[in-house]
Design a protein around this motif. Sequence first.
Motif, PDB file in Angstrom:
ATOM      1  N   PRO A  25       0.799  -1.236   0.000  1.00 15.83           N
ATOM      2  CA  PRO A  25       0.000   0.000   0.000  1.00 15.83           C
ATOM      3  C   PRO A  25       0.826   1.277   0.000  1.00 15.83           C
ATOM      4  N   ALA A  26       2.014   1.245   0.588  1.00 11.61           N
ATOM      5  CA  ALA A  26       2.827   2.466   0.672  1.00 11.61           C
ATOM      6  C   ALA A  26       3.468   2.843  -0.655  1.00 11.61           C
ATOM      7  N   ASP A  27       3.496   1.919  -1.625  1.00 15.84           N
ATOM      8  CA  ASP A  27       4.131   2.200  -2.901  1.00 15.84           C
ATOM      9  C   ASP A  27       3.195   2.964  -3.830  1.00 15.84           C
ATOM     10  N   GLU A  28       3.781   3.525  -4.893  1.00 16.77           N
ATOM     11  CA  GLU A  28       2.983   4.196  -5.911  1.00 16.77           C
ATOM     12  C   GLU A  28       2.266   3.161  -6.773  1.00 16.77           C
ATOM     13  N   PRO A  29       1.155   3.561  -7.435  1.00 11.88           N
ATOM     14  CA  PRO A  29       0.512   2.646  -8.386  1.00 11.88           C
ATOM     15  C   PRO A  29       1.490   2.224  -9.482  1.00 11.88           C
ATOM     16  N   VAL A  30       1.228   1.074 -10.082  1.00  9.59           N
ATOM     17  CA  VAL A  30       2.091   0.500 -11.105  1.00  9.59           C
ATOM     18  C   VAL A  30       1.391   0.623 -12.459  1.00  9.59           C
ATOM     19  N   ILE A  31       2.159   0.915 -13.505  1.00 12.60           N
ATOM     20  CA  ILE A  31       1.589   0.951 -14.851  1.00 12.60           C
ATOM     21  C   ILE A  31       1.284  -0.478 -15.288  1.00 12.60           C
ATOM     22  N   ASP A  32      -0.003  -0.792 -15.466  1.00 10.61           N
ATOM     23  CA  ASP A  32      -0.387  -2.128 -15.918  1.00 10.61           C
ATOM     24  C   ASP A  32      -0.077  -2.287 -17.403  1.00 10.61           C
ATOM     25  N   HIS A  33      -0.507  -1.321 -18.205  1.00  8.89           N
ATOM     26  CA  HIS A  33      -0.101  -1.300 -19.605  1.00  8.89           C
ATOM     27  C   HIS A  33      -0.267   0.128 -20.123  1.00  8.89           C
ATOM     28  N   LEU A  34       0.279   0.376 -21.313  1.00 11.53           N
ATOM     29  CA  LEU A  34       0.276   1.723 -21.873  1.00 11.53           C
ATOM     30  C   LEU A  34      -0.655   1.818 -23.066  1.00 11.53           C
ATOM     31  N   GLY A  35      -1.737   1.030 -23.048  1.00 12.76           N
ATOM     32  CA  GLY A  35      -2.755   1.108 -24.078  1.00 12.76           C
ATOM     33  C   GLY A  35      -2.845  -0.094 -24.989  1.00 12.76           C
ATOM     34  N   ASP A  36      -1.761  -0.872 -25.116  1.00 12.81           N
ATOM     35  CA  ASP A  36      -1.772  -2.017 -26.033  1.00 12.81           C
ATOM     36  C   ASP A  36      -0.891  -3.135 -25.467  1.00 12.81           C
ATOM     37  N   PRO A  37      -1.403  -3.916 -24.493  1.00 15.63           N
ATOM     38  CA  PRO A  37      -0.556  -4.947 -23.883  1.00 15.63           C
ATOM     39  C   PRO A  37      -0.100  -6.020 -24.860  1.00 15.63           C
ATOM     40  N   ASP A  38      -0.891  -6.287 -25.911  1.00 14.66           N
ATOM     41  CA  ASP A  38      -0.453  -7.278 -26.912  1.00 14.66           C
ATOM     42  C   ASP A  38       0.824  -6.804 -27.604  1.00 14.66           C
ATOM     43  N   ALA A  39       0.857  -5.541 -28.009  1.00 15.58           N
ATOM     44  CA  ALA A  39       2.056  -5.001 -28.667  1.00 15.58           C
ATOM     45  C   ALA A  39       3.226  -4.928 -27.696  1.00 15.58           C
ATOM     46  N   GLU A  40       2.953  -4.635 -26.427  1.00 17.36           N
ATOM     47  CA  GLU A  40       4.014  -4.592 -25.422  1.00 17.36           C
ATOM     48  C   GLU A  40       4.627  -5.975 -25.221  1.00 17.36           C
ATOM     49  N   ALA A  41       3.790  -7.007 -25.224  1.00 15.35           N
ATOM     50  CA  ALA A  41       4.305  -8.366 -25.083  1.00 15.35           C
ATOM     51  C   ALA A  41       5.148  -8.760 -26.291  1.00 15.35           C
ATOM     52  N   ARG A  42       4.707  -8.372 -27.493  1.00 21.01           N
ATOM     53  CA  ARG A  42       5.500  -8.677 -28.687  1.00 21.01           C
ATOM     54  C   ARG A  42       6.831  -7.949 -28.655  1.00 21.01           C
ATOM     55  N   ALA A  43       6.833  -6.720 -28.153  1.00 20.43           N
ATOM     56  CA  ALA A  43       8.078  -5.959 -28.095  1.00 20.43           C
ATOM     57  C   ALA A  43       9.109  -6.654 -27.224  1.00 20.43           C
ATOM     58  N   LEU A  44       8.688  -7.235 -26.107  1.00 18.87           N
ATOM     59  CA  LEU A  44       9.617  -7.941 -25.229  1.00 18.87           C
ATOM     60  C   LEU A  44      10.286  -9.108 -25.942  1.00 18.87           C
ATOM     61  N   HIS A  45       9.537  -9.826 -26.756  1.00 18.03           N
ATOM     62  CA  HIS A  45      10.052 -11.046 -27.377  1.00 18.03           C
ATOM     63  C   HIS A  45      10.675 -10.823 -28.757  1.00 18.03           C
ATOM     64  N   GLU A  46      10.263  -9.733 -29.427  1.00 19.13           N
ATOM     65  CA  GLU A  46      10.652  -9.592 -30.825  1.00 19.13           C
ATOM     66  C   GLU A  46      11.477  -8.340 -31.128  1.00 19.13           C
ATOM     67  N   GLN A  47      11.305  -7.259 -30.328  1.00 17.74           N
ATOM     68  CA  GLN A  47      12.054  -6.029 -30.610  1.00 17.74           C
ATOM     69  C   GLN A  47      12.779  -5.573 -29.335  1.00 17.74           C
ATOM     70  N   ALA A  48      12.244  -4.563 -28.682  1.00 18.63           N
ATOM     71  CA  ALA A  48      12.807  -4.084 -27.415  1.00 18.63           C
ATOM     72  C   ALA A  48      11.715  -3.366 -26.655  1.00 18.63           C
ATOM     73  N   ALA A  49      11.768  -3.460 -25.335  1.00 18.07           N
ATOM     74  CA  ALA A  49      10.774  -2.819 -24.480  1.00 18.07           C
ATOM     75  C   ALA A  49      11.461  -2.199 -23.278  1.00 18.07           C
ATOM     76  N   LEU A  50      11.018  -0.992 -22.931  1.00 23.38           N
ATOM     77  CA  LEU A  50      11.423  -0.351 -21.684  1.00 23.38           C
ATOM     78  C   LEU A  50      10.428  -0.785 -20.617  1.00 23.38           C
ATOM     79  N   VAL A  51      10.902  -1.514 -19.608  1.00 22.47           N
ATOM     80  CA  VAL A  51      10.033  -2.042 -18.558  1.00 22.47           C
ATOM     81  C   VAL A  51       9.888  -0.976 -17.479  1.00 22.47           C
ATOM     82  N   VAL A  52       8.653  -0.513 -17.281  1.00 22.43           N
ATOM     83  CA  VAL A  52       8.457   0.673 -16.454  1.00 22.43           C
ATOM     84  C   VAL A  52       7.695   0.387 -15.163  1.00 22.43           C
ATOM     85  N   SER A  53       7.544  -0.885 -14.786  1.00 18.56           N
ATOM     86  CA  SER A  53       6.961  -1.180 -13.471  1.00 18.56           C
ATOM     87  C   SER A  53       8.101  -1.423 -12.484  1.00 18.56           C
TER      88      SER A  53
END
Length: 377
Positions: A25-53
């Motif tokens: 509870p003392a921590d800040e909220p976490v970014i669940d996704h930035l509008g397109d979790p499918d594209a974010e998942a592909r970026a991790l496996h296929e291109q590059a992703a900045l992990v922001v949680s």
Amino acid sequence: MSWRAIHDGLAEMHPDLHWTPPREPADEPVIDHLGDPDAEARALHEQAALVVSPEWAPLHIEGRDAADYLHRRLSHSIRELTPGAGRYALQLAGDGHFQAELLVYRADEGFVALIDHAAREQVFALIEQYTLMDDVSVERMWPAEAVVGLAGPAAPGILAALLDPPATAPLLAPERFTGLMTVTLRGLPCRIFTDPRWPFPFYHLSIPGMAAARLARLLAEMCAAAGGRPAGFAALQLARVRAGIPRQGWDLDPGVIPLEARLEAAIDRDKGCFPGQEVIARIANLGHPARLLLRLRVDADQPVSAGDAIIIDEEIAGRITSAAGWPGLPYRLALGYVKWPHRAAPRALVQLADGTRLAASCSIASPTRSGEDEARG
């Protein structure tokens, strides 16, 4: 302050942010996704992703006895690490049960340990509590630094291009760079840590607060140029579960013995005594753990949650500990412990809180680079 600046900057670039509550509870909220979790998942496996949680928090451990102290307390060999080298290790209780996970790296002066962000104060206390008779100091670094992730096949090239002076991608390839590097990226100070547990290149970047927002924005722009994007918690959780990587606060808690989670690689059984060593040796040499971590795939667009029952042969064989997926994804992935006799079951039912039962395929979770291909089946 560093995380707030990073999140504010990303909100300007990605106005369709979705938030999820923090684990503490003392921590800040976490970014669940930035509008397109499918594209974010592909970026991790296929291109590059900045992990922001927020996943990790840095500790600095130094002093004349620091190497011996960590070597005695942790499950893996620490004394032999050379400057720049790193290792995944565990802090165990005397009865062999889990207390904390750490990524430990030898710096030019002392050690840097990355510890679970949500449990950082508890882990700090664990690491510090037995230092009274040793020349060891343990310092929190997270008030002044944020740790972001950069992951995916294009990540080595992005970091190499940002180095002062620029380098070639092979310099940072996981097979060559396996530890800690202190650098500047376009004039901004940064420490780069490799994490070899993932099936794709994964780096943790510890950034001073004064540079956090600027460097995060620069990394996000470089990811976009490589066809990737920032990724929130949802995509990272899916990738973690798919790879069979257990995490503190989800699959690792004081009720777990590491052999149940297939964490043999985090234990050096030849290095001598450490808390829990006798229990681990007895289980490994004379028997087997009482249960084992399985990876499950449910081919349905229905939410699966931690705590849901795993049914095998019409009995509750275990419980889900981690679940991953989002509305619109045609499947869900999960990790959960089952009793040893059920470890090889190819199929199971996941029973939701409302009594609904969903068919699932099963495989033994293996937190290694090969876990990616195994989980896709």
